[in-house]
Write an enzyme that holds these catalytic residues in place. Sequence first.
Site, PDB file in Angstrom:
ATOM      1  N   LYS A   1       0.784  -1.091  -0.108  1.00 39.20           N
ATOM      2  CA  LYS A   1       0.097  -0.085  -0.021  1.00 39.20           C
ATOM      3  C   LYS A   1       0.983   1.274  -0.046  1.00 39.20           C
ATOM      4  O   LYS A   1       2.213   1.169   0.159  1.00 39.20           O
ATOM      5  CB  LYS A   1      -1.177  -0.072   1.306  1.00 39.20           C
ATOM      6  CG  LYS A   1      -1.865  -1.192   1.294  1.00 39.20           C
ATOM      7  CD  LYS A   1      -3.053  -1.043  -0.033  1.00 39.20           C
ATOM      8  CE  LYS A   1      -3.875  -1.751   0.061  1.00 39.20           C
ATOM      9  NZ  LYS A   1      -4.176  -3.385   0.039  1.00 39.20           N
TER      10      LYS A   1
HETATM   11  C1  LIG Z   1      -5.567  -3.783   0.451  1.00 39.47           C
HETATM   12  C2  LIG Z   1      -7.043  -3.530   0.597  1.00 39.47           C
HETATM   13  C3  LIG Z   1      -7.983  -3.987   1.567  1.00 39.47           C
HETATM   14  C4  LIG Z   1      -7.434  -4.987   2.650  1.00 39.47           C
HETATM   15  O1  LIG Z   1      -6.369  -4.529   3.127  1.00 39.47           O
HETATM   16  P1  LIG Z   1      -5.411  -5.618   3.938  1.00 39.47           P
HETATM   17  O2  LIG Z   1      -4.635  -4.963   5.028  1.00 39.47           O
HETATM   18  O3  LIG Z   1      -4.398  -6.058   3.086  1.00 39.47           O
HETATM   19  O4  LIG Z   1      -6.143  -6.663   4.761  1.00 39.47           O
HETATM   20  C5  LIG Z   1      -9.230  -3.676   1.464  1.00 39.47           C
HETATM   21  N1  LIG Z   1      -9.935  -3.004   0.331  1.00 39.47           N
HETATM   22  C6  LIG Z   1      -9.041  -2.664  -0.501  1.00 39.47           C
HETATM   23  C7  LIG Z   1      -9.667  -1.797  -1.713  1.00 39.47           C
HETATM   24  C8  LIG Z   1      -7.468  -2.966  -0.623  1.00 39.47           C
HETATM   25  O5  LIG Z   1      -6.786  -2.544  -1.642  1.00 39.47           O
END
Ligand SMILES: *Cc1c(COP(=O)(O)O)cnc(C)c1O
Length: 404
Positions: free
Chosen positions: A186
């Site tokens: 992210k």
């Molecule tokens: C990454 C992501 C999540 C979940 O996050 P994690 O930390 O990987 O559990 C939820 N929604 C979207 C749109 C994402 O890209």
Amino acid sequence: MPGYELFGAEERKEVNDVLETGILMRYGFDGARNGIWKAKELEQEICKTFNVGHAQLVSSGTAALTTAMAALGIGAGDEVIMPTFTFVASFEAVLSVGAIPVMTDVDETLTLNPAAVEAAITPRTKAVMPVHMCGSMSQMDELKAICDKHNLILLEDACQAIGASYKGKAVGTIGHAGTFSFDFVKIITCAEGGAVITNDAEVYKKCDEYSDHGHDHLGKDRGADLHPYLGYNYRISELHAAVGLAQIRKLGGFLKQQLHNHDIIYNALKGIDGITFRVIPDPAGDTGSFLSFFLPTEDIARKAASELAAAGLGGNFYWYDNNWHYIRKWQHLQSGSWMHRLHDDQKKQVMHYTNLAFPVSDAIMGRCISSSISLLWTEEQAQERGNKIAEVLKKVIAESTVNA
Ligand SMILES: *Cc1c(COP(=O)(O)O)cnc(C)c1O
């Protein structure tokens, strides 16, 4: 795009503070922790950075969505309107509280189409969950107006768009609650982690309790806490929070670099005949983590994606054929492959909405490529990459007109 590209001394220092005390848990051990409270500090930093009243850290973005839905009172049989283009985690989180994901078309913003949202509302609709995909934002004025009109909860999945804003407000702070993810790829990372943000003190309090077995966290003695509601363990550790703290302090710098590199790629592609770009509801609030564009047809887009890969230009995503982000390939959900049995009613509803046809979304996603933006490129590297992508796209488009 990702903060992992610039992991360094700042992150190591914060983690070391925690290692020095050995108190890896965010709650309790007040004496032994020697004043080190990384999770608390990161929550305060989130509130300050995004101008929001409350932040609750949890163990992932998925956990953040589940926690937010529980705290907002979304549960059994409630319908949650969400986009066909998202990460499968948003879908999983809706299921985890017993609710029904109502898959709804996206438009050229690559996020929920407000008219489709309005058309998807039924007497069972409880919430609308826009997903701010690929670093950019949904049409929040329109979605908020729909939620206000129909008295629905607005929950923003901002997991891919931390640092984006819409008309001056940070994404995640516009609805009743919003979520961030700090997983490894992210915009900023802490390895695994997430947060719920909200301006509603009651929702925050419930998130705080839900993510720690229902503990009310009112006294100094954890063993003597009361448990007003049932909860689960979605806690973040101090080690993870420490990394996040270093990263959030660098977010402003990341965004600046990302937007700069994004502009170089955009400038290289913008003159190409046959290419149009993703519509961004508030261009001033974009994070620049991707440059998303459309080719004239699905065939041309698929060909372009494979030729970009063949030319060694990684990081150009053709979501339409992707197993995680677009509903078309979520085989486990389409076939109803659950390890545990769902309630019959829930399963029937889930399968119904999951297996609808989505020709409108298909026509958009089938033509879309998202080109990810690195923080590490030099000016020359970004320029060279932009030129190479442009060459491939021009060639593929020219060939298609010859063949047509
Ligand atoms: C990454 C992501 C999540 C979940 O996050 P994690 O930390 O990987 O559990 C939820 N929604 C979207 C749109 C994402 O890209």
